[in-house]
Design a protein around this motif. Structure first.
Motif, PDB file in Angstrom:
ATOM      1  N   PRO A  33       0.745  -1.131   0.213  1.00  0.00           N
ATOM      2  CA  PRO A  33       0.100  -0.052  -0.032  1.00  0.00           C
ATOM      3  C   PRO A  33       0.761   1.258  -0.032  1.00  0.00           C
ATOM      4  N   ALA A  34       2.109   1.238   0.821  1.00  0.00           N
ATOM      5  CA  ALA A  34       2.849   2.485   0.836  1.00  0.00           C
ATOM      6  C   ALA A  34       3.188   3.049  -0.712  1.00  0.00           C
ATOM      7  N   VAL A  35       3.283   1.976  -1.684  1.00  0.00           N
ATOM      8  CA  VAL A  35       3.654   2.480  -2.925  1.00  0.00           C
ATOM      9  C   VAL A  35       2.407   2.881  -3.812  1.00  0.00           C
ATOM     10  N   ALA A  36       1.196   2.303  -3.669  1.00  0.00           N
ATOM     11  CA  ALA A  36       0.010   2.744  -4.156  1.00  0.00           C
ATOM     12  C   ALA A  36      -0.360   3.996  -3.763  1.00  0.00           C
ATOM     13  N   VAL A  37      -0.191   4.171  -2.387  1.00  0.00           N
ATOM     14  CA  VAL A  37      -0.741   5.687  -1.609  1.00  0.00           C
ATOM     15  C   VAL A  37       0.227   6.642  -2.231  1.00  0.00           C
ATOM     16  N   ALA A  38       1.605   6.404  -2.202  1.00  0.00           N
ATOM     17  CA  ALA A  38       2.387   7.524  -2.922  1.00  0.00           C
ATOM     18  C   ALA A  38       3.574   7.032  -3.869  1.00  0.00           C
ATOM     19  N   PRO A  39       2.780   6.620  -5.143  1.00  0.00           N
ATOM     20  CA  PRO A  39       3.420   6.249  -6.337  1.00  0.00           C
ATOM     21  C   PRO A  39       4.576   7.459  -6.823  1.00  0.00           C
ATOM     22  N   SER A  93       3.498  -2.128 -12.250  1.00  0.00           N
ATOM     23  CA  SER A  93       2.565  -3.460 -12.607  1.00  0.00           C
ATOM     24  C   SER A  93       1.913  -3.600 -11.255  1.00  0.00           C
ATOM     25  N   ILE A  94       0.502  -3.536 -11.129  1.00  0.00           N
ATOM     26  CA  ILE A  94      -0.191  -3.335  -9.765  1.00  0.00           C
ATOM     27  C   ILE A  94      -0.356  -5.105  -9.597  1.00  0.00           C
ATOM     28  N   GLY A  95       0.077  -5.673  -8.460  1.00  0.00           N
ATOM     29  CA  GLY A  95      -0.365  -6.865  -7.840  1.00  0.00           C
ATOM     30  C   GLY A  95      -1.398  -6.802  -6.713  1.00  0.00           C
ATOM     31  N   SER A  96      -2.594  -7.084  -7.610  1.00  0.00           N
ATOM     32  CA  SER A  96      -3.728  -6.930  -6.677  1.00  0.00           C
ATOM     33  C   SER A  96      -3.839  -7.832  -5.691  1.00  0.00           C
ATOM     34  N   ASN A  97      -3.113  -9.030  -5.799  1.00  0.00           N
ATOM     35  CA  ASN A  97      -3.321 -10.272  -4.914  1.00  0.00           C
ATOM     36  C   ASN A  97      -2.704  -9.502  -3.520  1.00  0.00           C
ATOM     37  N   ASP A  98      -1.718  -9.082  -3.490  1.00  0.00           N
ATOM     38  CA  ASP A  98      -0.957  -8.599  -2.073  1.00  0.00           C
ATOM     39  C   ASP A  98      -1.580  -7.393  -1.901  1.00  0.00           C
ATOM     40  N   LEU A  99      -1.680  -6.282  -2.742  1.00  0.00           N
ATOM     41  CA  LEU A  99      -2.327  -5.305  -2.326  1.00  0.00           C
ATOM     42  C   LEU A  99      -3.762  -5.351  -1.799  1.00  0.00           C
ATOM     43  N   LEU A 119      -7.201   2.816  -5.006  1.00  0.00           N
ATOM     44  CA  LEU A 119      -5.617   2.755  -4.965  1.00  0.00           C
ATOM     45  C   LEU A 119      -5.375   2.506  -6.641  1.00  0.00           C
ATOM     46  N   ILE A 120      -6.174   1.658  -7.098  1.00  0.00           N
ATOM     47  CA  ILE A 120      -5.830   1.432  -8.622  1.00  0.00           C
ATOM     48  C   ILE A 120      -6.046   2.485  -9.670  1.00  0.00           C
ATOM     49  N   VAL A 121      -7.242   3.263  -9.281  1.00  0.00           N
ATOM     50  CA  VAL A 121      -7.381   4.613 -10.135  1.00  0.00           C
ATOM     51  C   VAL A 121      -6.405   5.593  -9.762  1.00  0.00           C
ATOM     52  N   ALA A 122      -5.881   5.716  -8.656  1.00  0.00           N
ATOM     53  CA  ALA A 122      -4.837   6.631  -8.470  1.00  0.00           C
ATOM     54  C   ALA A 122      -3.532   6.275  -8.994  1.00  0.00           C
ATOM     55  N   VAL A 123      -3.255   5.031  -8.957  1.00  0.00           N
ATOM     56  CA  VAL A 123      -1.919   4.675  -9.574  1.00  0.00           C
ATOM     57  C   VAL A 123      -1.955   4.935 -11.256  1.00  0.00           C
TER      58      VAL A 123
END
Ligand code: PEP
Ligand code: MG
Length: 527
Positions: A421-427, A437-443, A471-475
């Motif tokens: 999440p730290a990366v998805a929140v602050a890309p 590449s978004i890893g939705s399993n771990d995210l 988070l996906i929208v923001a990234v």
């Protein structure tokens, strides 16, 4: 209807057939009463088992060959039989001595807190019984055609010895979705349900195994049989339609084209996939080249494997992820033991940066392979920018080293998984990355604080949670604004229920399970 039993789907699909109860009861053996003869009997049984497994290995490849290779390596290791030989010298009969020695090994695996190790216990039991069968002179044959195999658990070798050409299915009282036999069933398309729990299923004479609902119906009546015939026809028709989309570009109804790439784990998978059916490889999980208990693959072995992926893909891009060992994918000797929460521990890039020797070997192999196609390298489990910059430095230094050695190599672009999440929140902290590449399993597991491998919190572990979507929208937005390509390679991309959401999030590149290519393209055409 017939009696319904609820279990967990280990392999999808639908099958109806007669029951074959798995029985691996062993013949009684009469001990010779002579120490030397007992020792010789065990040595002969071990040798016969190794020969038998070796012959079986010649008929299979890939994952299946690895499983058999593991058993052969264990049986060839004198340390395994040493306690049994000692017991024989103390007057214990060969079969009892072997059973005792293996019981200790098996107990060690079964008591592991880790699903992976517990699942390996089935391999050890399989080996134990093969040797015991030879000791008692029993030439067991697992031949069964077009049947539903029902038992507590199924050894992987029994799966491999079964002829699945006329279909078949597996229904297990115990079992696990992560066992080797489950992986084999998925690869072979054999429906398999585990964790049925209820032994009364043994008394059924026919079963319907319904992977889509995790359900087994015992002795189905006419209503259940006609429902089966209808569902089976629907499934076949759906597969037929999906196949017609396979070689088409992935196009939305409005004509918009989406890149659909595939996720792979091993070179053996490539034989069954036509590169024309996808836009490249979006995720190669390189950790699956590493086998627990086997020596780590060296630079040359890794280079040859990576090169195969690139040659298979031609000019299409191939994203190889550096080792994501740890979490639910431990490798003895690399991952620390006794972590209280392995998913939050030394995993992915945290581990490879701690083991620079292992990381450099992989980066050198990747830089050498990069000359054979369009390679991208991806770092898993990134949390802070320093992990990306340190990885980039190491990659550059490996390239410089190879050039100094005169070895052909290239510097591939370096991107990151967005799964913490730290990366998805602050890309914006990771603007140096060549791609995301978004890893939705771990995210999903980290955002919802619900373990991805715990069935009890499966309902919470929902990739459709609005927090994950935001988070996906923001990234995706950050990527568009800053010219950083964004894709998504978690299982969410393979699930048609999430497809519209992902497109609405602004994604135009997805990486999916190869078996879902046709289905995803067909669903896309409706959007
Ligand atoms: C993910 O986390 O979504 C992902 C693709 O990586 P893995 O499933 O290998 O952890
Ligand atoms: Mg992941």
């Amino acid at each position: 209807m017939g009696t319904e039993f609820k279990g967990i789907t280990a392999s999808d699909g639908l099958f109806m057939g007669q029951v074959r109860k798995l029985s691996f009861a062993l013949k009684t053996r009469v001990p010779t009463g002579d120490l030397a003869q007992e020792r010789e009997a065990l040595e002969t049984a071990l040798a016969q088992s190794i020969t038998e497994l070796g012959a079986l290995m010649g008929r299979v490849e890939g994952e299946a060959a690895d499983i058999l290779g593991f058993q052969v390596a264990m049986l060839e290791d004198e340390a395994l039989a040493a306690p049994a030989m000692t017991a024989i010298s103390q007057g214990i009969a060969a079969d009892a001595a072997w059973s005792q020695a293996m019981a200790a090994e098996i107990a060690g695996y079964e008591s592991s807190e880790d699903d992976y190790f517990r699942a390996r216990a089935a391999d050890l039991k399989d080996m134990r019984d093969r040797v015991l069968r030879h000791l008692s002179g029993d030439n067991h044959s697992g031949a069964a055609v077009g049947l539903v195999l029902v038992g507590d658990d199924l050894p992987p070798t029994a799966f491999l010895e079964t002829d699945w050409s006329k279909g078949g299915a597996i229904a297990l009282i115990k079992g696990s979705t992560t066992s080797h036999v489950a992986m084999l069933a998925r690869a072979r398309g054999v429906p398999m349900i585990v964790g049925l729990g209820d032994e009364s299923i043994f008394s059924a004479s026919a079963l319907i195994v319904d992977g889509s609902r995790g359900l087994v119906i015992a002795d189905p009546d006419e209503t259940a049989q006609s429902a089966f015939t209808r569902d089976h026809a629907e499934l076949a028709a759906r597969h037929g339609i999906e196949r017609t989309f396979l070689f088409e570009p992935a196009r939305r109804k409005d004509g918009g084209v989406i890149d659909i790439l595939i996720n792979v784990a091993g070179v053996e998978e490539l034989d069954a996939i036509d590169p024309r059916s996808c836009d490249g490889i979006g995720l190669m999980r390189s950790e699956f080249l590493f086998r627990d208990g086997a020596p780590l693959p060296d630079e040359e072995q890794q280079y040859r494997a990576y090169r195969r992926f690139l040659e298979w893909a031609g000019a299409k891009p191939v994203t190889i992820r550096t080792l994501d060992i740890g979490g639910d994918k431990p490798i003895a000797g690399l991952t620390p033991s006794g972590e209280s929460n392995p998913f939050l521990g030394l995993r992915g890039v945290r581990l490879t940066l701690a083991r620079e020797d292992v990381f450099r070997t992989q980066l050198r192999a990747l830089a050498r392979a990069a000359v054979h196609g369009t390679l991208k390298v991806m770092i898993p489990m990134v949390t802070v920018p320093e992990e990306l910059s340190r990885s980039a430095q190491l990659l550059q230094s490996c390239v410089a080293e190879l050039r100094a050695e005169g070895a052909p190599c290239a510097l591939p672009p370096l991107g990151i998984m967005v799964e913490v999440p730290a990366v998805a929140v602050a890309p914006d902290l990771f603007r140096e990355a060549a791609f995301f590449s978004i890893g939705s399993n771990d995210l999903t597991q980290y955002v919802t604080a619900s373990s991805r491998d715990d069935a009890r919190v499966a309902a919470l572990n929902d990739a459709g949670h609005p927090a994950v979507t935001r988070l996906i929208v923001a990234v995706a937005q950050y990527g568009r604004d800053n010219d950083i390509p964004v894709s998504l390679c978690g299982d969410m991309a393979s699930d048609t229920r999430h497809l519209k959401t992902l497109l609405d999030c602004g994604l135009t590149s997805l990486s999916v399970a190869p078996s879902r290519l046709g289905r995803i393209k067909a669903a896309l055409a409706e959007i």
